[in-house]
Design a protein around this motif. Structure first.
Motif, PDB file in Angstrom:
ATOM      1  N   ASP A   1      -2.201  32.641  84.100  1.00 28.72           N
ATOM      2  CA  ASP A   1      -3.246  33.117  84.998  1.00 28.72           C
ATOM      3  C   ASP A   1      -3.639  34.559  84.708  1.00 28.72           C
ATOM      4  O   ASP A   1      -4.504  35.101  85.365  1.00 28.72           O
TER       5      ASP A   1
ATOM      6  N   PRO B   1     -12.103  27.782  83.494  1.00 28.82           N
ATOM      7  CA  PRO B   1     -11.916  28.463  84.783  1.00 28.82           C
ATOM      8  C   PRO B   1     -10.520  29.084  84.850  1.00 28.82           C
ATOM      9  O   PRO B   1      -9.529  28.450  84.470  1.00 28.82           O
ATOM     10  N   THR B   2     -10.443  30.323  85.317  1.00 28.58           N
ATOM     11  CA  THR B   2      -9.158  31.024  85.341  1.00 28.58           C
ATOM     12  C   THR B   2      -8.131  30.293  86.201  1.00 28.58           C
ATOM     13  O   THR B   2      -6.953  30.271  85.881  1.00 28.58           O
ATOM     14  N   LYS B   3      -8.590  29.667  87.285  1.00 29.49           N
ATOM     15  CA  LYS B   3      -7.656  28.948  88.160  1.00 29.49           C
ATOM     16  C   LYS B   3      -7.165  27.634  87.553  1.00 29.49           C
ATOM     17  O   LYS B   3      -6.155  27.085  87.974  1.00 29.49           O
ATOM     18  N   LYS B   4      -7.880  27.127  86.557  1.00 28.12           N
ATOM     19  CA  LYS B   4      -7.503  25.851  85.919  1.00 28.12           C
ATOM     20  C   LYS B   4      -6.875  26.060  84.536  1.00 28.12           C
ATOM     21  O   LYS B   4      -6.599  25.102  83.828  1.00 28.12           O
TER      22      LYS B   4
ATOM     23  N   THR C   1     -17.766  35.935  85.607  1.00 27.38           N
ATOM     24  CA  THR C   1     -17.976  35.176  86.836  1.00 27.38           C
ATOM     25  C   THR C   1     -19.307  34.467  86.676  1.00 27.38           C
ATOM     26  O   THR C   1     -20.332  35.106  86.403  1.00 27.38           O
ATOM     27  N   GLN C   2     -19.277  33.138  86.774  1.00 32.25           N
ATOM     28  CA  GLN C   2     -20.494  32.341  86.638  1.00 32.25           C
ATOM     29  C   GLN C   2     -20.729  31.564  87.918  1.00 32.25           C
ATOM     30  O   GLN C   2     -19.784  31.233  88.634  1.00 32.25           O
TER      31      GLN C   2
ATOM     32  N   ARG D   1     -15.374  27.876  77.731  1.00 33.39           N
ATOM     33  CA  ARG D   1     -15.187  28.553  79.009  1.00 33.39           C
ATOM     34  C   ARG D   1     -14.206  27.740  79.842  1.00 33.39           C
ATOM     35  O   ARG D   1     -14.431  26.563  80.082  1.00 33.39           O
TER      36      ARG D   1
ATOM     37  N   LEU E   1     -17.521  31.246  90.084  1.00 34.18           N
ATOM     38  CA  LEU E   1     -16.354  30.752  89.363  1.00 34.18           C
ATOM     39  C   LEU E   1     -15.980  31.747  88.270  1.00 34.18           C
ATOM     40  O   LEU E   1     -16.815  32.105  87.434  1.00 34.18           O
ATOM     41  N   GLU E   2     -14.735  32.208  88.285  1.00 36.83           N
ATOM     42  CA  GLU E   2     -14.273  33.127  87.245  1.00 36.83           C
ATOM     43  C   GLU E   2     -13.762  32.306  86.062  1.00 36.83           C
ATOM     44  O   GLU E   2     -12.979  31.370  86.246  1.00 36.83           O
ATOM     45  N   VAL E   3     -14.231  32.631  84.854  1.00 37.09           N
ATOM     46  CA  VAL E   3     -13.850  31.866  83.660  1.00 37.09           C
ATOM     47  C   VAL E   3     -13.394  32.784  82.536  1.00 37.09           C
ATOM     48  O   VAL E   3     -13.848  33.924  82.419  1.00 37.09           O
TER      49      VAL E   3
END
Length: 167
Positions: free
Chosen positions: A6, A54-57, A29-30, A52, A37-39
């Motif tokens: 993360d 997603p930072t959370k995924k 951030t998109q 790209r 969504l932060e990527v």
């Protein structure tokens, strides 16, 4: 720089299972479907591709830091081991090899390289065997090159020397 999945920083080398070693180019951030969504923006120079994630995924997608020295030494030991070729149909083995390559796990990739390597005195490989071998060798060489801070060709030579010693 070794960080949790993360917490990658721009310019870190990372491994994405299906594509191998890339470099984080940016964290953006998109807006997707009205949601911010932060990527991680990951560039793969050898494939001329940008991904790209997603930072959370990132963790569930399999994004990880480069392998540590202990994993690299286990992978090199795996290369020196004896090839373990199952007596199943080639199509089934090819699927298993493909899955190991796309797992992103350096030791699994080393197993594929070891099992599909042919010494000069061994019979010629089929086209599909050679393709899988080249794919696995390339994926492993790119990660070793990034870890050792050498170029891909030097990494291939390093891996090939280990394979030749084993044969």
């Amino acid at each position: 720089m070794t960080l949790s999945a993360d917490n990658f920083a721009v310019s870190d080398h990372v491994v994405y299972p299906a594509h191998g070693v890339g470099r984080i180019v940016a964290v953006e951030t998109q807006e997707v479907a009205g949601t911010a969504l932060e990527v991680y923006v990951i560039g793969f120079d050898h494939e001329k591709m940008t991904l790209r994630v997603p930072t959370k995924k990132a963790k569930t997608a399999g994004l990880r830091s480069l392998a540590g020295s202990d994993v690299v030494s286990k992978a090199m030991t795996t290369l020196k081991g004896r090839a373990r070729v199952k007596r199943t149909m080639w199509s089934r083995r090819a699927q298993e090899y493909e899955a190991k390559i796309n797992s992103g796990d350096l030791i699994s990739i080393a197993e594929v390289v070891r099992d599909l390597h042919r010494a000069d005195n061994q019979p010629e490989q089929s086209y599909s065997e050679r393709q899988l071998y080249e794919s696995a060798l390339d994926r492993m060489a790119r990660e070793v090159a990034a870890i050792e801070q050498i170029d891909r060709d030097a990494a291939v030579n390093l891996l090939t020397k280990s394979l030749v010693k084993a044969a």
